[in-house]
Design a protein around this motif. Sequence first.
Motif, short mmCIF file in Angstrom:
data_model
loop_
_atom_site.label_atom_id
_atom_site.label_comp_id
_atom_site.label_asym_id
_atom_site.label_seq_id
_atom_site.Cartn_x
_atom_site.Cartn_y
_atom_site.Cartn_z
N LEU A 646 0.85 -1.18 0.00
CA LEU A 646 0.00 0.00 0.00
C LEU A 646 0.89 1.24 0.00
CD1 LEU A 646 -2.62 -1.03 2.72
CD2 LEU A 646 -2.66 -1.48 0.28
N PRO A 647 0.54 2.26 -0.80
CA PRO A 647 1.37 3.48 -0.82
C PRO A 647 1.47 4.10 0.57
CG PRO A 647 -0.21 3.47 -2.63
CD PRO A 647 -0.59 2.33 -1.74
N ASP A 648 2.68 4.51 0.91
CA ASP A 648 2.92 5.18 2.19
C ASP A 648 2.61 6.66 2.03
OD1 ASP A 648 3.83 6.27 4.53
OD2 ASP A 648 5.78 5.27 4.51
N PRO A 649 1.55 7.15 2.69
CA PRO A 649 1.16 8.56 2.49
C PRO A 649 2.21 9.55 2.98
CG PRO A 649 -0.08 7.58 4.29
CD PRO A 649 0.66 6.46 3.63
N ASN A 650 3.08 9.11 3.88
CA ASN A 650 4.09 10.00 4.44
C ASN A 650 5.44 9.88 3.75
OD1 ASN A 650 2.26 10.87 6.51
ND2 ASN A 650 2.68 8.93 7.59
N ASN A 651 5.53 8.98 2.77
CA ASN A 651 6.82 8.75 2.11
C ASN A 651 6.57 8.34 0.66
OD1 ASN A 651 9.53 8.44 1.68
ND2 ASN A 651 9.83 6.82 3.19
N PRO A 652 6.32 9.28 -0.24
CA PRO A 652 5.99 8.95 -1.62
C PRO A 652 7.03 8.04 -2.26
CG PRO A 652 5.65 11.28 -1.20
CD PRO A 652 6.34 10.73 0.01
N GLY A 653 6.55 7.05 -3.02
CA GLY A 653 7.43 6.09 -3.67
C GLY A 653 7.73 4.88 -2.83
N PHE A 654 7.27 4.88 -1.57
CA PHE A 654 7.47 3.74 -0.70
C PHE A 654 6.12 3.16 -0.29
CE2 PHE A 654 11.45 5.89 -0.62
CZ PHE A 654 12.40 4.90 -0.40
N SER A 693 -8.58 -4.71 3.97
CA SER A 693 -7.96 -3.63 4.74
C SER A 693 -8.01 -2.36 3.90
CB SER A 693 -6.52 -3.98 5.10
OG SER A 693 -5.72 -4.06 3.94
N ASP A 694 -8.02 -1.21 4.53
CA ASP A 694 -8.08 0.05 3.81
C ASP A 694 -6.81 0.24 2.99
OD1 ASP A 694 -10.50 0.53 4.93
OD2 ASP A 694 -9.78 1.94 6.44
N THR A 695 -6.97 0.44 1.68
CA THR A 695 -5.84 0.62 0.78
C THR A 695 -5.59 2.10 0.51
OG1 THR A 695 -6.25 -1.51 -0.26
CG2 THR A 695 -4.98 0.07 -1.52
N SER A 696 -6.65 2.86 0.39
CA SER A 696 -6.57 4.30 0.14
C SER A 696 -7.87 4.92 0.64
CB SER A 696 -6.36 4.58 -1.35
OG SER A 696 -7.50 4.19 -2.08
N THR A 697 -8.05 6.18 0.32
CA THR A 697 -9.30 6.83 0.74
C THR A 697 -10.50 6.31 -0.04
OG1 THR A 697 -8.86 8.62 -0.82
CG2 THR A 697 -8.10 8.94 1.46
N THR A 698 -10.27 5.68 -1.19
CA THR A 698 -11.38 5.18 -2.00
C THR A 698 -11.45 3.65 -2.02
OG1 THR A 698 -9.99 5.31 -3.99
CG2 THR A 698 -11.41 7.21 -3.50
N ILE A 699 -10.32 2.98 -1.90
CA ILE A 699 -10.32 1.51 -1.83
C ILE A 699 -10.23 1.13 -0.37
CG2 ILE A 699 -9.17 -0.61 -2.56
CD1 ILE A 699 -8.09 0.88 -4.97
N VAL A 700 -11.38 0.78 0.20
CA VAL A 700 -11.48 0.60 1.65
C VAL A 700 -11.97 -0.81 1.96
CG1 VAL A 700 -11.88 3.05 2.07
CG2 VAL A 700 -13.82 1.52 1.68
N LYS A 701 -11.80 -1.18 3.20
CA LYS A 701 -12.21 -2.51 3.66
C LYS A 701 -13.69 -2.75 3.33
CE LYS A 701 -12.33 -5.38 7.82
NZ LYS A 701 -12.02 -5.44 9.28
N GLY A 702 -13.99 -3.90 2.78
CA GLY A 702 -15.36 -4.26 2.41
C GLY A 702 -15.67 -4.06 0.95
N ASN A 703 -14.84 -3.29 0.22
CA ASN A 703 -15.09 -3.11 -1.21
C ASN A 703 -14.96 -4.44 -1.95
OD1 ASN A 703 -15.38 -0.38 -0.83
ND2 ASN A 703 -13.86 0.21 -2.36
#
Length: 805
Positions: A646-654, A693-703
Amino acid sequence: MQAHLLASFALVCLGCIASVPLSVREVYAQEARPSLQVVAQAGAGQLPAMVIDRPTPRVQRRRVEVQRQEVTPVKRVAQRPAPRRRQIAARSVPAPASVGQLGQQQPTADTQESRTGTVGVYSNSTSIATKTNTPLVDIPQSVDVLTKSFIQDQAVQNLTELTRYVPGVAIHQGEGNRDELVIRGVDSSANFFVNGFRDDVQYFRDLYNAQSVEIIKGPAALTFGRGAGAGLVNRTLKEADWSALKEVMLQTGSYYDRRASIDIDEPINENVATRLNAFYEKSNTFRDFGHLERYGVNPTITWKPAASTKIRLSYEHFHDERTADRGNPSQGLSFVSPSSTRFNPAAPFAPGGDVTRYFGSPDLNLARANVNTVMAFVEHDFGGGLTVKNGSYFADYKKFYQNVYPGNGPLSGAVNPSDTAFNRAAYNNETDRDNLFNQTDFLFKGFTGPFFHTIAFGTEFGRQTGLSLRNTGIFPNGTNTIVGNPWEPPYLGPVGFIHQFPEAFSKGVTTADANSKYRLNIGSVYARDTVEITPWFQLIGGARVDSFDLAALDQNTNTNRARLDNVVSPQGAVIVKPLPTMSLYAMYAVSYLPASGDQFSTLTSGTAILAPQKFENKEVGFKWNIFPRLLFSAAAYNLDRTNVPLPDPNNPGFFILSGKNRIRGFETELKGYVTDEWQTSLGYAYTDARVASDTSTTIVKGNRIQLVPFSQFSWWNKYQFTPVWSAALGAIYFSNSYASSDDTVRLPGFVRFDGAIYAQITPTWKVQLNVENILNKHYWATADGNNNISPGQTRTVRLSTFVRF
């Protein structure tokens, strides 16, 4: 919940067994009682001849193997009463005439059909899932075999479309330039194999030289190595097998389709046979400006220098070039991004309901592949229960594709709510790859004390090298996006393709295009033991150790990166056989996918430090040969996918390894001959594939996971009315699914009907008429994201003539 599901399924299966009247079982056992020599009656459309060899003094126990039977009695049998099922062996039952097999001749004992018990739509065994020819009823895993006859009867244009009749498998669009499938909720463009070798470059394959297509569901790392987390597809190619076949096929049909193929299997003498398969096809498509041209040639030779040794050599050249088609955008519901939500999903957009309209560039959109392969196999029987097979495979791939498609802009390519505009993007990509693999597989059958073992062990070594180069399209406005009119969708202007790093940063591009040279070394060793505790109870255990050594040079920055993964993939199963023709099984298996992904073509600072993804599968199932040529199967499973980056929101590219998916489902299938005249392939799958598990603000648990319908149903029937005339009718149903895992664009469910008429004019001449989508149903077949959505093909007619001489 999971435990209740599995327990309920087991009780249902046990109830089915208990419900079979004793008299029925006795009659079935009586019909199956062996003789030392069982030979099918000669005639068109009958089961291949099957001969059971007389026991040799060296081998001491009778075993039931429905294909290539080996009668191997054991001294210990005299020390205890033999169960009734020891009296049951292979059956050879006359099969009905099949127009799908033109002028069928009685095959010799060593043909591909005879080894697998294949007739019509039915196949009794496969060697793909276990490395040794094994009856499907004895494989503790869901395996679907699509036979040569079924492929011919369908007259489909490509490999992925053929899988519409396989429960639990959905088609991914593959950006309009490749085969790609979603098997049990897991998407992959690399889990394709040919004769057991990895065939992982992204291109469209053809079936002109396919003897069968096998779909194996669930993790299969024990046999195939990395990936294959939820399943894979293998093409078994036709081989020179002394069947003395000479066949020519000519086809024409909708959209100016023209196709011709030849299949010549010519024995030179009793020790040498040759075969040549070749084809050429040129056609337009149901989409505006669509066209394709492809051809292939595949000579093979088989040499038997001794009765215990076989050598096979094969070469193939294949070319495929076509219009790349990324499909249609969705209908935006808002002027801001995202234009729709999972609570208010959008629908695909077609101008005026016309699904033939094309949103790419007629001049620039292109997908081209040139593939050259060489295969060599050596098989030897040492006697005493030990055999070995060594195979080598070299493949040279040259793949290029270029797209202009709906993308970029505030709505990511969606049509705006006023239906006046959408944005376009463009890029091209070159993939050159060389694959070199060597596999050695040993098989030993013997005893330790009272237990009979079938032990498979072996190695695989491989090296894959290649180049991945991507360039971004720059439009006449000087940027990487341009506005289009959705009512006049084709783009007829120029595009300049430049490498984004570093020149393109001045044009507003913020990410770099790939420019990577890579090298992958693979080393694997595996072992599997099938232990027959009693004739009705088997234990299977095995594991594979894979070393995945990847190095990549980022030519944008001249940076070398490397990653080494050593993983152990275990598999275990229990099989209970109340009857030799019936099995209940429970299976556990694990597969891994390195963080570099399916195509492993690049490494970044972020991916080079990630551990592999893990696929863990638990499955219970039931298989039953109700009649000798009719197999019923059912399976319930739970598949957990973890370590998804999952993209790290605090560390782009990681990335953070916390992504999870959970897929639960049930599949059932009935395939074979219901009567001597009626062939059927009936399947249903229920698949609940969820983001866990929540992947991003749009891809969330249960999708729900992209392109996975809750329910999928298919039914293909072929009936032989007279020796001359037969007909087929098929139905496909998919419930609704989503274009991506953010669940903001929904693809409606659909029903499609297909049909065919076959006329066996003479023993050597057959005519076949296929109609796909008989009712001309407009439906949305697949997608590659929310704004690359492909409509299903409109009514398509194909007329084929087969001449055998």
